[in-house]
Write an enzyme that holds these catalytic residues in place. Structure first.
Site, short mmCIF file in Angstrom:
data_model
loop_
_atom_site.label_atom_id
_atom_site.label_comp_id
_atom_site.label_asym_id
_atom_site.label_seq_id
_atom_site.Cartn_x
_atom_site.Cartn_y
_atom_site.Cartn_z
N GLU A 1 -0.15 -0.43 5.79
CA GLU A 1 0.86 0.15 6.69
C GLU A 1 0.74 1.66 6.76
O GLU A 1 0.86 2.26 7.83
CB GLU A 1 2.26 -0.27 6.23
CG GLU A 1 3.36 0.04 7.23
CD GLU A 1 3.91 1.46 7.11
OE1 GLU A 1 4.54 1.94 8.08
OE2 GLU A 1 3.70 2.10 6.06
N ASP B 1 0.85 -1.19 0.00
CA ASP B 1 0.00 0.00 0.00
C ASP B 1 0.89 1.24 0.00
O ASP B 1 2.06 1.19 0.38
CB ASP B 1 -0.94 0.01 1.19
CG ASP B 1 -0.22 0.25 2.51
OD1 ASP B 1 0.71 -0.51 2.82
OD2 ASP B 1 -0.58 1.21 3.24
#
Length: 451
Positions: free
Chosen positions: A156, A92
């Site tokens: 994250e 991500d």
């Protein structure tokens, strides 16, 4: 880089690495599904899973984590009785911010001046590619000498803790002798560095309410309490005159012992405008690695364009507080909340909402894994000795893994050196760093297996 078979193999794989990073960067995998389609993150997760399967990984799975995102897991068995190493990265990315401000499109990997530009190129899709390169180099030169687990996180950057909670619920999944977190970076390009400490983080929304509704500033201004003005006063209370963070009860005078950060170099790395001073006191390393730091991330209030002459009834801000090693993030959160309430003026109504938290991290740099990594980096970076640095950013998973697996050694390396400008416009990765760190990781796995 001195000639050796592993380095030669990685060099030959760099065109493939660029093609793969191009594919991975193209996914708009921002795990904020109010802004970006969930399908983009799911497609990126599928890409990582397919890449692991192609390398012979077993038990490849898309893990549905409690925050509604997916982490990708895979297991590559090594020789009988071998140690197990967990390799971590995240797929991500941060939002691109102002896409028009990018020199080239944020989700199109573009080479310019010897660097590859694109959101996630360094943080941390490049880390996924780094792990793949290291394993491919070993497979081409005698095989992978350890059991390897790979975990690629899907949220994250959002700090929503999905993988941490999943790991706590399934503690057997990520157990390993050593964990390599590929989400840090060298102190500068060409200087091999492991990150030995991380600041933790807490994120909090604060809202100020003063009126039942907005009022005409000409008719009521001067006596009617302005919520935006109150919020400004509250936010200003979080800094001393020199810009140091001042949260009531929070220690802010710790010192960093280790690698120093030259102030002129920091100004250049941070692209501080001429004539603008740095904030805080102590050395630069003290300020960014050993002390708390508050940042106002956003304010909800009327934009300048279209604003009316009104006294605002309510206003809201999002605040980040970085918490250095030695401090408890939960205790710091309570102090921040109490400070915001105590410094709200005029009896205004204040409410706070914590939306994310991660504890700081400090590694044991005397462990055998660090010796193996130092030896590997000396080969990948000829003439350079491995350095230890702190990092002001947060990787909450580190503390979760340290708590779950107290005997595991944890190392942090990665591609996010200062020129990478992670989280900013025109993020980029140095392909030379990708190559050298991939060599270092491969040699580390070999060294670690031999110890």
């Amino acid at each position: 880089m001195s000639s050796n078979p592993v380095a030669e193999t990685v060099a030959s794989l760099m065109p493939r690495a660029r093609a793969e990073l191009t594919e991975l960067v193209a996914f708009k995998s921002v795990a904020d599904f109010d802004q970006f389609p969930r399908s983009e993150s799911e497609a990126a997760a599928d890409w990582v899973a397919d890449a692991l399967r192609a390398e012979g990984f077993e038990d490849v799975a898309l893990l549905d984590t409690p925050d509604g995102t997916q982490s990708v897991y895979g297991y590559l068995p090594g020789p009988a009785g071998a140690r197990t190493v967990l390799l971590y990265a995240h797929y991500d990315v941060q939002p691109p911010l102002d896409e028009a401000a990018w020199t080239s499109p944020p989700f199109e990997l573009t080479e310019r001046d010897g660097r590859w530009y694109g959101r996630g190129s360094a943080d941390c899709k490049g880390g996924v590619i780094m792990h793949l390169l290291a394993l491919r180099a070993l497979k081409a030169n005698g095989g992978v000498p350890v059991n390897v687990k790979v975990i690629a996180e899907g949220s994250e950057e959002q700090g929503t803790g999905g993988l941490e909670r999943y790991a706590e619920e399934h503690p057997e999944l990520l157990t390993a002798d050593t964990i390599v977190i590929g989400d840090a970076g060298n102190f500068r390009v060409g200087l091999p560095t492991v990150t030995s400490t991380l600041r933790g983080m807490t994120m909090m929304r604060v809202r100020i309410d003063t009126l039942e509704g907005n009022l005409h500033s000409g008719q009521f201004g001067g006596a009617a309490p302005d919520a935006l003005g109150a919020l400004i006063r509250v936010l200003d209370s979080l800094r001393a005159e020199d810009g140091s963070t001042t949260v009531d009860g929070l220690t802010a005078d710790c010192r960093w012992e280790g690698l120093k950060y030259d102030e002129a170099q920091f100004r250049q790395d941070a692209k501080v405008l001429d004539g603008v001073g740095l904030i805080g006191s102590g050395t630069v390393a003290d300020r960014i690695w050993a002390r708390p730091a508050v940042t106002v991330l956003g304010i909800d209030c009327p934009p300048v364009v279209g604003a009316t002459p009104s006294v605002q009834a309510s206003a809201r801000a999002l605040i980040s507080l970085r918490v250095p090693p030695g401090m408890d993030a939960a205790a710091a959160t309570k102090l921040l909340e109490a400070h915001l309430e105590a410094h709200t003026p005029w009896g205004a109504r204040v409410s706070t909402e914590q939306i994310g938290q991660g504890q700081p991290f400090s590694a044991d740099t005397t462990s055998p894994a660090y010796a193996a990594m130092a030896e590997a980096m000396a080969v990948a970076y000829p003439g350079q000795e491995m350095q230890y640095a702190g990092q002001g950013g947060s990787i909450p998973l580190c503390n979760t893994l340290a708590a779950l697996y107290p005997r595991a050694e944890i190392l942090l390396i990665g591609l996010s050196e200062p020129e990478a400008q992670i989280h900013a416009v025109d993020e980029s990765v140095s392909p030379q760093e990708l190559e050298r760190l991939s060599v270092a990781e491969a040699l580390f796995l070999r060294n670690y297996a031999a110890n």
